[in-house]
Design a protein around this motif. Sequence first.
Motif, PDB file in Angstrom:
ATOM      1  N   HIS A 212       0.809  -1.223   0.000  1.00  0.00           N
ATOM      2  CA  HIS A 212       0.000   0.000   0.000  1.00  0.00           C
ATOM      3  C   HIS A 212       0.842   1.273   0.000  1.00  0.00           C
ATOM      4  O   HIS A 212       0.335   2.358  -0.208  1.00  0.00           O
ATOM      5  CB  HIS A 212      -0.966   0.003   1.191  1.00  0.00           C
ATOM      6  N   GLU A 214       2.959   4.235  -1.218  1.00  0.00           N
ATOM      7  CA  GLU A 214       3.057   4.916  -2.501  1.00  0.00           C
ATOM      8  C   GLU A 214       4.364   4.548  -3.212  1.00  0.00           C
ATOM      9  O   GLU A 214       4.413   4.358  -4.414  1.00  0.00           O
ATOM     10  CB  GLU A 214       2.989   6.424  -2.264  1.00  0.00           C
ATOM     11  N   LYS A 217       4.199   1.219  -5.154  1.00  0.00           N
ATOM     12  CA  LYS A 217       3.489   1.334  -6.436  1.00  0.00           C
ATOM     13  C   LYS A 217       4.389   1.998  -7.467  1.00  0.00           C
ATOM     14  O   LYS A 217       4.433   1.592  -8.627  1.00  0.00           O
ATOM     15  CB  LYS A 217       2.206   2.159  -6.254  1.00  0.00           C
ATOM     16  N   TYR A 220       7.090  -0.466  -8.756  1.00  0.00           N
ATOM     17  CA  TYR A 220       6.591  -1.437  -9.732  1.00  0.00           C
ATOM     18  C   TYR A 220       6.511  -0.829 -11.120  1.00  0.00           C
ATOM     19  O   TYR A 220       6.840  -1.464 -12.120  1.00  0.00           O
ATOM     20  CB  TYR A 220       5.218  -1.984  -9.301  1.00  0.00           C
ATOM     21  N   LYS A 221       6.078   0.432 -11.195  1.00  0.00           N
ATOM     22  CA  LYS A 221       5.983   1.096 -12.507  1.00  0.00           C
ATOM     23  C   LYS A 221       7.372   1.352 -13.076  1.00  0.00           C
ATOM     24  O   LYS A 221       7.613   1.173 -14.256  1.00  0.00           O
ATOM     25  CB  LYS A 221       5.226   2.423 -12.378  1.00  0.00           C
TER      26      LYS A 221
END
Length: 378
Positions: A212, A214, A217, A220-221
């Motif tokens: 969760h 930030e 995330k 991963y991008k």
Amino acid sequence: MADLCHRRKTLLFAIFFLTLLGYVLVQYVRPALWMFETPMRKMPQGLPIPKSLVPVQYNNTRNTTVLVWYWAFGRTCDYCRQHLQPNVCLERYGIPNCILSDDRSLFPQADYIIFHNRELIEYTEKLPEHLPRPPNQAWVWFSRETPPHNGDTRFLAAKFNYTLFYRRDSDFFMPFGWLVPRKDTTGITIDDVVPKEKTHLACWVVSNFQPHHERTKFYYKLKEVMPVEVWGGAVKRGLNGDDLRPTISRCYFYLSFENSIFPDYISEKVWINAFEGGAIPVVLGPPRKNYEEMLPKDSFIHVNDFKSVGELAEFLKNLSKDKERYASYFRWKLNYTTHSFAGVEDWLVEPFCRVCIQQNTLQRPKVYQDLHGWQWRR
Ligand SMILES: *[C@@H]1O[C@H](CO)[C@@H](O)[C@H](O)[C@H]1NC(C)=O
Ligand SMILES: *[C@@H]1O[C@H](CO)[C@@H](O)[C@H](O)[C@H]1NC(C)=O
Ligand SMILES: *[C@@H]1O[C@H](CO)[C@@H](O)[C@H](O)[C@H]1NC(C)=O
Ligand SMILES: *[C@@H]1O[C@H](CO)[C@@H](O)[C@H](O)[C@H]1NC(C)=O
Ligand SMILES: *[C@@H]1O[C@H](CO)[C@@H](O)[C@H](O)[C@H]1NC(C)=O
């Protein structure tokens, strides 16, 4: 003549009255209004070192006693104890007349008592409220974590006088690092401050890997569009303290991604991992403006400066190939070194000694009526 005399009397009375009013406002009204102020401390322009951390000329004729009620994270802290000779603050940090101790029998004479938040919210330690508190003794709340990691601190309302925290508006401001101007800049060239051997484009060391967050995330991008080397417990590829800096020095960029985003929360991930490791920090945290208040303007890359993760990746790849422009991010190192808290013993001891030299700027008396709300204030 009588008229002149009368006017002079009126004038004298007015001066007297205004002086009295000023005195009352400064002495009594302003302190009572502190809760409504948002006193973000100003950084001196052009020199990003917090004023409160420049060792001030301070002439204490009497000793200040700082009592550590218990050590953070249940450390037995034999190491700390060894250094708790009466003069640890003087010997290690050049701070005179500052007695640091964990001897609870010093309670009656302690000027400041330090309480680390974690143990209080976990109820493994409690405040010595059963003891008669000397009128001038101040209790200091200490944490290095952001509000979501400090638990529900509402039960600590009206218990503390001061805060020892990473935020600039804390009474005892203690960031994760700061710049120290070099005394002598002669003979230092940019080649001396940019590590030469680079084998990885971007690196990241992460122990607390939460889906969760930030930063997770974002990672991963990012790894879809460029290689990222990862170390840390989360990927079962540990990196011990001695290997940290040499490993990061081989990376062009270091992902200094904070675990949560709060004003002034710029952690050792910038100061130790990136700056001292020798990689350019790519930061994810508070807005760029906030970073610029704490770090040299051209020392970091902010993820928000790019429209997309793809654009950031392209920028980083370009920059890694442009030797001169890459080096420009290290130019500040010609004039500054950094001060950070590399070992646990440093951040367990030094901030407490610094209580002694910051005390001239304190508001007295002071009580945190709403410590929880104060923490969450943005
Ligand atoms: C501190 O005290 C010393 C000795 O009493 C004195 O010489 C010095 O000027 C003082 N410094 C300041 C900044 O007041
Ligand atoms: C301050 O503490 C030191 C170390 O315990 C002691 O030697 C010194 O006499 C004390 N000074 C005063 C003014 O009490
Ligand atoms: C990267 O370099 C290429 C070729 O020089 C250039 O066209 C592109 O705009 C650069 N991209 C970024 C994000 O700087
Ligand atoms: C760094 O120091 C040098 C020499 O003292 C000075 O000329 C230069 O302006 C300084 N640069 C910065 C960015 O402060
Ligand atoms: C510290 O806070 C307490 C309330 O918790 C208050 O009674 C006391 O006056 C305060 N002391 C100082 C020195 O600010």
